[in-house]
Design a protein around this motif. Structure first.
Motif, mmCIF file in Angstrom:
data_model
loop_
_atom_site.group_PDB
_atom_site.id
_atom_site.type_symbol
_atom_site.label_atom_id
_atom_site.label_comp_id
_atom_site.label_asym_id
_atom_site.label_seq_id
_atom_site.Cartn_x
_atom_site.Cartn_y
_atom_site.Cartn_z
ATOM 1 N N ILE A 138 -40.786 19.176 50.270
ATOM 2 C CA ILE A 138 -40.596 19.661 50.933
ATOM 3 C C ILE A 138 -41.162 19.794 52.415
ATOM 4 C CG2 ILE A 138 -39.311 22.565 52.108
ATOM 5 C CD1 ILE A 138 -39.710 23.248 49.315
ATOM 6 N N HIS A 139 -39.699 19.304 53.546
ATOM 7 C CA HIS A 139 -40.644 18.841 54.860
ATOM 8 C C HIS A 139 -39.561 19.968 55.981
ATOM 9 C CE1 HIS A 139 -41.274 15.589 52.746
ATOM 10 N NE2 HIS A 139 -40.215 15.543 52.113
ATOM 11 N N ARG A 140 -41.076 20.202 57.060
ATOM 12 C CA ARG A 140 -40.583 20.876 58.121
ATOM 13 C C ARG A 140 -40.594 20.206 59.025
ATOM 14 N NH1 ARG A 140 -43.415 22.975 62.450
ATOM 15 N NH2 ARG A 140 -43.339 24.919 63.527
ATOM 16 N N LEU A 141 -39.872 20.416 60.310
ATOM 17 C CA LEU A 141 -39.359 19.726 60.770
ATOM 18 C C LEU A 141 -39.074 19.859 62.351
ATOM 19 C CD1 LEU A 141 -35.080 19.118 59.699
ATOM 20 C CD2 LEU A 141 -37.198 17.980 58.877
ATOM 21 N N PRO A 142 -39.939 18.849 63.080
ATOM 22 C CA PRO A 142 -40.009 19.259 64.781
ATOM 23 C C PRO A 142 -38.997 20.099 65.321
ATOM 24 C CG PRO A 142 -40.371 16.884 64.246
ATOM 25 C CD PRO A 142 -39.954 17.079 62.917
ATOM 26 N N ARG A 143 -39.648 20.553 66.643
ATOM 27 C CA ARG A 143 -38.938 21.482 67.080
ATOM 28 C C ARG A 143 -37.853 19.874 67.850
ATOM 29 N NH1 ARG A 143 -41.400 27.123 68.961
ATOM 30 N NH2 ARG A 143 -41.780 27.551 66.787
ATOM 31 N N VAL A 144 -38.662 19.033 68.426
ATOM 32 C CA VAL A 144 -38.016 18.019 69.156
ATOM 33 C C VAL A 144 -37.418 16.556 68.572
ATOM 34 C CG1 VAL A 144 -38.740 19.691 71.590
ATOM 35 C CG2 VAL A 144 -40.033 17.064 70.452
ATOM 36 N N ARG A 145 -37.868 16.828 67.988
ATOM 37 C CA ARG A 145 -37.569 15.819 66.995
ATOM 38 C C ARG A 145 -36.044 15.732 66.387
ATOM 39 N NH1 ARG A 145 -41.610 12.572 64.669
ATOM 40 N NH2 ARG A 145 -40.606 10.930 64.403
ATOM 41 N N PRO A 146 -35.624 14.967 65.778
ATOM 42 C CA PRO A 146 -34.752 14.786 65.041
ATOM 43 C C PRO A 146 -34.694 15.877 63.569
ATOM 44 C CG PRO A 146 -34.556 12.883 65.876
ATOM 45 C CD PRO A 146 -35.389 13.895 66.616
ATOM 46 N N SER A 147 -33.832 16.398 62.937
ATOM 47 C CA SER A 147 -34.342 17.029 61.687
ATOM 48 C C SER A 147 -32.929 16.437 60.683
ATOM 49 C CB SER A 147 -33.924 18.869 61.925
ATOM 50 O OG SER A 147 -33.108 18.922 62.753
ATOM 51 N N PHE A 148 -32.985 17.630 60.140
ATOM 52 C CA PHE A 148 -32.737 16.704 58.936
ATOM 53 C C PHE A 148 -31.211 17.698 58.110
ATOM 54 C CE2 PHE A 148 -33.818 16.765 54.420
ATOM 55 C CZ PHE A 148 -35.124 17.191 55.178
ATOM 56 N N LEU B 261 -37.932 28.923 43.877
ATOM 57 C CA LEU B 261 -37.801 28.260 44.902
ATOM 58 C C LEU B 261 -37.482 28.702 45.697
ATOM 59 C CD1 LEU B 261 -36.195 25.512 45.454
ATOM 60 C CD2 LEU B 261 -33.988 26.275 44.382
ATOM 61 N N LEU B 262 -36.503 29.748 46.407
ATOM 62 C CA LEU B 262 -36.173 31.016 47.203
ATOM 63 C C LEU B 262 -37.878 31.124 48.232
ATOM 64 C CD1 LEU B 262 -33.180 32.757 46.617
ATOM 65 C CD2 LEU B 262 -33.043 30.495 47.205
ATOM 66 N N LEU B 263 -38.628 31.077 47.045
ATOM 67 C CA LEU B 263 -40.013 31.793 48.010
ATOM 68 C C LEU B 263 -40.638 30.642 48.727
ATOM 69 C CD1 LEU B 263 -42.253 33.875 48.605
ATOM 70 C CD2 LEU B 263 -42.707 32.554 46.131
ATOM 71 N N ALA B 264 -39.669 29.758 48.201
ATOM 72 C CA ALA B 264 -41.034 27.908 48.303
ATOM 73 C C ALA B 264 -40.103 27.601 49.604
ATOM 74 C CB ALA B 264 -40.594 26.850 47.487
ATOM 75 N N ILE B 265 -38.758 27.832 49.885
ATOM 76 C CA ILE B 265 -38.495 27.570 50.839
ATOM 77 C C ILE B 265 -38.585 28.478 51.739
ATOM 78 C CG2 ILE B 265 -35.807 27.077 52.118
ATOM 79 C CD1 ILE B 265 -34.846 26.211 49.303
ATOM 80 N N ARG B 266 -38.770 29.434 51.859
ATOM 81 C CA ARG B 266 -38.879 29.965 53.061
ATOM 82 C C ARG B 266 -40.093 30.058 53.702
ATOM 83 N NH1 ARG B 266 -35.435 33.887 50.200
ATOM 84 N NH2 ARG B 266 -33.560 34.640 51.101
ATOM 85 N N LYS B 267 -41.193 29.544 52.916
ATOM 86 C CA LYS B 267 -42.229 29.571 52.923
ATOM 87 C C LYS B 267 -43.139 28.193 53.821
ATOM 88 C CE LYS B 267 -44.382 33.977 51.801
ATOM 89 N NZ LYS B 267 -44.840 34.320 52.820
ATOM 90 N N VAL B 268 -42.035 27.430 52.852
ATOM 91 C CA VAL B 268 -42.833 25.689 53.715
ATOM 92 C C VAL B 268 -41.970 25.768 54.701
ATOM 93 C CG1 VAL B 268 -40.585 24.175 52.962
ATOM 94 C CG2 VAL B 268 -43.327 23.759 52.714
ATOM 95 N N VAL B 269 -41.545 26.219 55.399
ATOM 96 C CA VAL B 269 -40.850 26.016 56.343
ATOM 97 C C VAL B 269 -41.922 26.352 57.447
ATOM 98 C CG1 VAL B 269 -38.446 25.575 56.395
ATOM 99 C CG2 VAL B 269 -40.137 27.643 57.630
ATOM 100 N N ARG B 270 -42.889 27.239 57.194
ATOM 101 C CA ARG B 270 -44.208 27.531 58.136
ATOM 102 C C ARG B 270 -45.709 26.698 58.061
ATOM 103 N NH1 ARG B 270 -43.658 33.601 58.127
ATOM 104 N NH2 ARG B 270 -41.585 34.199 58.865
#
Length: 279
Positions: free
Chosen positions: A12-22, A258-267
């Protein structure tokens, strides 16, 4: 790895705020985490699509698989309404189609362990964080089952009180034996510096199971069609037997993890191994 034997690996990957996300081909509301499911046509991938669709604060934005290409992922998952998201067999095309988005995105990877590294490289090429290096937001989870993690933690606690231990697992299909769960338990116990089963440490009898590591932890794998995915850890001492068991009867048990992982990994800004870090 992976992770979930249920070995499965979660990248799982966290996207930067000013660069393109996906995400994928659709542009959902800005407040939601955009989730791309890689391996979406698999049983666990379909369950993940349904779970993410029902969850608050996130939605499916892309589906990648080599099966059911072109079909709507909602229809493949037998949902009441189509999601208007076609399954694509090219992760690069999926990433490219959403490279201009500025939303926070998460890739859940249910592909083979050998493919995860290349998938991360493709994501990096589109401005996504990589698993390797500084400031990376990535979770590698050998299992998404909260029950399995609780069993591992209970086994660690019990190991301080018992000198004999063996692991017995059952599966319906003979794949990845010993399972990642069994290997993880054995590794956890071995890392504690204790020698187990001293009276039967060096036997070469095959029926006694496979010894993992140098600390005497034995694993027995039973495979029969129709059996649930089950892991049992037996500890014993003088006049005492302590048993810990966990059964998986449906892939749905993996969805809360899975849902826990998605919510935590973005930070996250670095690599984290194991969902237990968030429990």
């Amino acid at each position: 790895m992976a992770t979930l034997s249920c070995q499965f690996h979660l990248a799982i990957h966290r996207l930067p705020r000013v660069r393109p996300s996906f995400s994928c081909s659709v542009q959902p509301s800005q407040s939601n985490i955009k989730v791309v499911i890689n391996g979406a046509a698999k049983e666990i991938g379909r369950a993940a699509v349904i779970a993410v669709t029902k969850a608050r604060g996130m939605e499916v934005a892309g589906a990648v698989d080599s099966y059911c290409v072109g079909q709507d992922i909602g229809q493949v998952c037998d949902m009441k309404e189509p999601l208007e998201i076609p399954i694509m067999n090219d992760l690069t095309m999926v990433l490219g189609s959403i490279s201009q988005s500025k939303e926070t995105g998460v890739v859940v990877d249910f592909t083979q362990p050998s493919a995860v590294y290349d998938n991360v490289k493709q994501a990096t090429a589109f401005g996504l964080k990589s698993v390797h290096g500084e400031d990376r937001g990535c979770l590698v989870a050998p299992t998404l089952s909260i029950g399995s993690i609780l069993l591992q933690q209970a086994a660690i606690s019990a190991s301080f009180h018992y000198n004999n231990v063996e692991i017995v697992e059952s599966k319906a299909h003979a794949t990845d034996l010993p399972s990642p769960d069994a290997i993880q338990i054995a590794n956890n116990l071995s890392n504690l510096g204790q020698i187990y089963n001293r009276e039967d440490l060096s036997t070469d009898v095959l029926a006694r199971g496979q010894v993992l590591g140098e600390d005497g932890v034995r694993v027995h794998s039973m495979v029969l069609p129709g059996l649930p995915s089950s892991t049992t850890v037996y500890f014993s001492g003088p006049g005492d037997v302590y048993t810990i068991k966990h059964d998986i009867t449906d892939v749905q048990c993996l969805m809360p993890g899975l849902l826990l992982a998605i919510r935590k990994v973005v930070r996250l800004k670095h690599l984290v191994y194991g969902l237990e870090k968030f429990l």
